[in-house]
Scaffold this motif. Structure first.
Motif, short mmCIF file in Angstrom:
data_model
loop_
_atom_site.label_atom_id
_atom_site.label_comp_id
_atom_site.label_asym_id
_atom_site.label_seq_id
_atom_site.Cartn_x
_atom_site.Cartn_y
_atom_site.Cartn_z
N ARG A 280 0.81 -1.22 0.00
CA ARG A 280 0.00 0.00 0.00
C ARG A 280 0.84 1.27 0.00
N LEU A 281 2.08 1.17 -0.44
CA LEU A 281 3.00 2.29 -0.54
C LEU A 281 3.72 2.22 -1.88
N GLN B 277 -4.03 1.56 -1.23
CA GLN B 277 -3.35 2.78 -0.82
C GLN B 277 -3.44 2.94 0.70
N THR B 278 -2.43 3.61 1.28
CA THR B 278 -2.46 3.92 2.70
C THR B 278 -3.10 5.30 2.86
N ALA C 132 -4.36 5.75 8.77
CA ALA C 132 -3.02 5.44 9.29
C ALA C 132 -2.40 6.64 10.01
N THR D 155 4.35 8.63 2.24
CA THR D 155 4.71 7.52 3.12
C THR D 155 4.57 7.98 4.57
N ILE E 183 -2.97 -1.69 9.31
CA ILE E 183 -3.21 -0.90 8.11
C ILE E 183 -1.98 -0.87 7.22
N VAL E 184 -0.82 -0.63 7.84
CA VAL E 184 0.40 -0.44 7.07
C VAL E 184 1.60 -0.88 7.89
#
Length: 269
Positions: free
Chosen positions: A48-49, A86-87, A91, A130, A181-182
């Motif tokens: 997701r990054l 995608q993030t 987050a 990010t 989530i990430v």
């Protein structure tokens, strides 16, 4: 308006973005790069990054960063790919994580006024963001990291005041998970390419962020920038910079190992 996206021939030598390894993922839309005004990027199939972001700077047509307002610009998902890839805002709520640009907003503000405004807006897509601790991303506390481009643009003999850059998070399997989530990257990387007096050159850098003491610093300390050889960067990221290796003489891909960069202006550009 000029064609959008990263221009691989911007420095009169083809510099393709790095090659990513084949990794399966649930979203076929992520198998190709996404183009924006003055930059392009490739999303990682599962993290997701961004895997990498590639952009150009035309220093002769660069607007001052404060001349084009970021007021009214909101971080947003790119509708061309699934939101789940995608993030997004969840987050970053109620914590120390900042929405950190990979391609700097100020780097993209060049060309016509319309182009610069469009690039400014494009830079706020979450695909170019990010998770970065506030110490990393705010008030220049990342030391020389945010000043690398400025230092090169100030060099005597820099041809046409032009730069090509690649950057992204170092996506390691053991990066700490956050909120399911990430996985928050411990490190980020950047490659700066340019010509001085007809000679194509490049420099590779890595910077870490201390994630509440869980970071494996290796040769890296809190928020210190290191100049690293291309081979080490490829090893850490899993990416391959074949066109860069072919275009830049090996003698200009020094150093042999990581070197602390205390001041971006002191790098032997």
């Amino acid at each position: 308006m000029a064609e959008p996206g990263y221009d691989p021939d911007f420095l009169d030598t083809t510099l393709a973005p790095p090659q990513a390894p084949d990794e399966p993922g649930p979203f076929p839309e992520l198998e190709r790069p996404l183009d924006y005004v003055h930059f392009s990027l490739r999303m990682h199939p599962t993290r997701r990054l961004a895997w990498w972001v590639a952009w150009n700077i035309d220093g002769l047509r660069l607007f001052p960063g404060d001349s084009i307002s970021r007021s009214g610009e909101r971080f947003r998902a790119d509708p061309r790919i699934p939101a789940e890839a995608q993030t997004l805002d969840a987050a970053y709520a109620d914590n120390r994580l900042d929405r950190g640009h990979v391609a700097r907003r100020s780097d993209l503000l060049w060309g016509t006024l319309d182009e610069a405004r469009a690039a400014n807006s494009d830079s706020f897509h979450f695909t170019n963001i990010t998770p970065q601790l506030d110490d990393f991303n705010q008030s220049g506390r990342g030391g020389s990291w945010g000043l690398l481009e400025n230092a090169v643009l100030a060099q005597e003999g820099l041809e046409d005041r032009r730069l090509t850059l690649f950057a992204g998070p170092v996506l390691r399997a053991d990066d700490p998970d956050y909120r399911d989530i990430v996985q928050v990257p411990r490190e980020h990387w950047k490659v700066v390419c340019y010509r001085i007096e007809g000679q194509l050159r490049s420099k590779c850098f890595v910077l870490s962020q201390d994630l509440d003491g869980v970071v494996d610093r290796s040769f890296l300390d809190d928020f210190d920038t290191y100049l690293v050889p291309l081979e080490l960067l490829e090893e850490r990221t899993g990416l391959r910079f074949a066109s860069l290796r072919d275009a830049v003489p090996a003698g200009l891909r020094l150093p042999d190992g990581p070197v602390l960069v205390a001041d971006a202006e002191e790098v032997d550009w």
